[in-house]
Scaffold this motif. Structure first.
Motif, short mmCIF file in Angstrom:
data_model
loop_
_atom_site.label_atom_id
_atom_site.label_comp_id
_atom_site.label_asym_id
_atom_site.label_seq_id
_atom_site.Cartn_x
_atom_site.Cartn_y
_atom_site.Cartn_z
N ASP A 373 0.83 -1.21 0.00
CA ASP A 373 0.00 0.00 0.00
C ASP A 373 0.86 1.26 0.00
O ASP A 373 1.92 1.31 0.63
N TYR A 374 0.38 2.25 -0.72
CA TYR A 374 1.01 3.57 -0.71
C TYR A 374 0.25 4.42 0.29
O TYR A 374 -0.99 4.41 0.33
N THR A 375 0.96 5.18 1.11
CA THR A 375 0.32 6.05 2.10
C THR A 375 0.87 7.46 1.97
O THR A 375 2.04 7.68 1.65
N THR A 376 0.01 8.42 2.19
CA THR A 376 0.40 9.83 2.21
C THR A 376 -0.72 10.62 2.89
O THR A 376 -1.86 10.15 2.98
N SER A 377 -0.38 11.81 3.31
CA SER A 377 -1.39 12.68 3.93
C SER A 377 -1.62 13.93 3.11
O SER A 377 -2.33 14.83 3.53
N THR A 378 -1.04 13.99 1.91
CA THR A 378 -1.19 15.19 1.09
C THR A 378 -1.79 14.86 -0.27
O THR A 378 -1.51 13.81 -0.86
N LYS A 379 -2.61 15.79 -0.75
CA LYS A 379 -3.24 15.64 -2.06
C LYS A 379 -2.19 15.60 -3.18
O LYS A 379 -2.29 14.80 -4.10
N ALA A 380 -1.18 16.48 -3.09
CA ALA A 380 -0.16 16.56 -4.14
C ALA A 380 0.58 15.24 -4.28
O ALA A 380 0.83 14.76 -5.39
N ASP A 381 0.94 14.63 -3.16
CA ASP A 381 1.65 13.35 -3.21
C ASP A 381 0.76 12.25 -3.77
O ASP A 381 1.22 11.38 -4.52
N ALA A 382 -0.52 12.29 -3.41
CA ALA A 382 -1.44 11.27 -3.90
C ALA A 382 -1.59 11.38 -5.42
O ALA A 382 -1.57 10.36 -6.14
N LEU A 383 -1.72 12.60 -5.93
CA LEU A 383 -1.87 12.79 -7.37
C LEU A 383 -0.61 12.36 -8.12
O LEU A 383 -0.69 11.77 -9.20
N LEU A 384 0.54 12.62 -7.55
CA LEU A 384 1.79 12.20 -8.19
C LEU A 384 1.90 10.67 -8.19
O LEU A 384 2.33 10.07 -9.18
#
Length: 443
Positions: A373-384
């Motif tokens: 799984d990929y995890t992030t708390s930011t929209k920018a990172d998720a879109l990338l």
């Protein structure tokens, strides 16, 4: 003139209360089919699909615009016109551009023929449901064709009436990009009303129209509708991701549960992509090969996962793309897969601030590829992360270039300094014969 065709029109699965109307394939389909009865109507719609699957459209040339303009492939051949795409310096006399433009409008003309003539057919053997089905299919193919024109060239001439020649509609001024996309949506709306609610992976149905609507709304940055239509397919048990990654294309399989819409080929009507990808050791030319940058990514277990099956290596150490491999070259042309709908919904959800939902969809695609799984708390990172996943998931399909252009990322990722190069040039031959057709800026 006649063309050989075998489209494999049999339905793949049916709902319990609806039977998709079958059209048995024939060997020859006329370019200018006259529609006078049920039999000729069926032949005409076969001709529409034949045009869609032609070498200069989805059979080879159009998908090549998606990967040659991107960063996943390299050109090993000698033709300088192909290198123009990789260097982002395409000229208006480029033969590939001319052939794609002509092929798409030829497809539109065949669809126009069906849409215009089918209502006047009187034949007891042509039921209302079959009439609606055939007309809906023509609307869907026309919508897809104008969608492809719009994302390749911008606003184009809207030719909505059949002619006996491709120049018969000359004199029409170019529509704006917005007007062209309005036509796409109008045709999709018409198709959705007419098409049956069944599952078929080689002919357009209501579900196929929903899938293309999801992609359409993604391009329009209408995130709620992109999510809504993606969800219609994702929640349909007839579509699912298959594991491992190559389960939807390896071992000569066709029309799997992964496929929403693909185009079928036969030993008598082959897909010419195989020859360009396979190496001489396998009877191909390997004029198109995976780039060094892509090989590093797809062969990295933490990035490519089991998608490394997309590439293979000869005993001499020569890397090649392996999505198109069959002999004879009966590889399908993959137009829409369920994986795309997951990543469309992931992007739409991220854009709406639903990171949990976006990551859930992203990770479904990643998990199928054997990734964590990929995890992030930011929209920018998720879109990338979604962009990067699209790059690998659809590496050898017609996605990468169009994804980077629609997200305004082509300049940064590919180093393009002239924004005019984000659209292809209008073919010089078309400009010469039709003074009402104006060139794209910068060409």
């Amino acid at each position: 003139m006649f063309f050989s065709i075998l489209l494999g029109f049999a339905a793949n699965s049916f709902s319990s209360c609806n039977k998709f109307l079958e059209i048995n394939p024939k060997d020859d389909v006329s370019d200018d089919q006259t529609i006078v009865d049920a039999a000729s109507a069926r032949t005409a719609i076969r001709g529409v699909y034949r045009a869609l699957s032609a070498d200069s459209y989805y059979g080879n040339s159009f998908p090549s615009l998606g990967y040659l303009n991107g960063d996943n492939v390299q050109w090993t051949g000698s033709q300088s016109i192909v290198q123009q795409f990789i260097s982002h310096n395409v000229h208006s006399d480029n033969g590939t551009i001319e052939s794609v433009w002509t092929a798409i409008y030829a497809t539109i003309n065949r669809a126009n023929n069906v849409i215009a003539k089918l209502p006047n057919v009187i034949d007891v053997n042509l039921s209302d449901s079959e009439r609606n089905q055939i007309k809906g299919e023509a609307f869907f193919v026309r919508a897809l064709s104008y969608f492809d024109l719009a994302r390749t060239w911008g606003g184009v001439q809207l030719k909505l009436n059949p002619t006996v020649s491709l120049s018969g509609n000359s004199g029409i001024k170019r529509s704006t990009l917005e007007e062209t996309y309005v036509q796409v949506l109008n045709d999709l709306d018409s198709a959705e009303v007419l098409l049956p609610l069944v599952t078929n992976r080689v002919r357009a149905t209501k579900k196929t129209a929903w899938a293309l609507k999801s992609r359409y709304y993604l391009y329009q940055q209408d995130w709620p509708d992109a999510e809504t239509y993606a969800t219609k397919l994702i929640t349909d048990n007839n579509y699912s991701l298959l594991a491992p990654y190559n389960a939807w294309w390896a071992n000569d399989v066709t029309a799997t549960a992964e496929s929403i819409f693909e185009l079928a080929y036969s030993a008598n009507y082959t897909n010419s992509q195989r020859n360009q990808w396979q190496p001489p050791a396998n009877g191909g030319t390997r004029q198109i090969a995976p780039s060094d940058a892509f090989l590093l990514l797809v062969n990295d277990p933490s990035v490519g996962g089991n998608r490394s099956s997309l590439v293979a290596q000869t005993t001499q150490g020569l890397w090649y793309g392996n999505l198109y491999y069959r002999s004879p070259a009966t590889d399908p042309a993959y137009v829409i897969r369920i994986a795309e709908l997951y990543l469309i919904r992931a992007e739409a959800r991220a854009q709406q601030g639903n990171l949990a939902g976006a990551l859930s969809d992203l990770n479904i695609v990643r998990n199928r590829a054997g990734l964590t799984d990929y995890t992030t708390s930011t929209k920018a990172d998720a879109l990338l992360a979604i962009e990067n996943e699209n790059r690998i998931e659809f590496a050898l399909e017609a996605h990468r270039w169009f994804d980077l252009v629609r997200t305004n990322r082509a300049q940064t990722v590919l180093g393009i300094t002239d924004n005019n190069r984000l659209l292809m040039p209008i073919p010089i031959n078309e400009l010469t014969v039709d003074p009402n057709l104006t060139p794209n800026a910068g060409y």
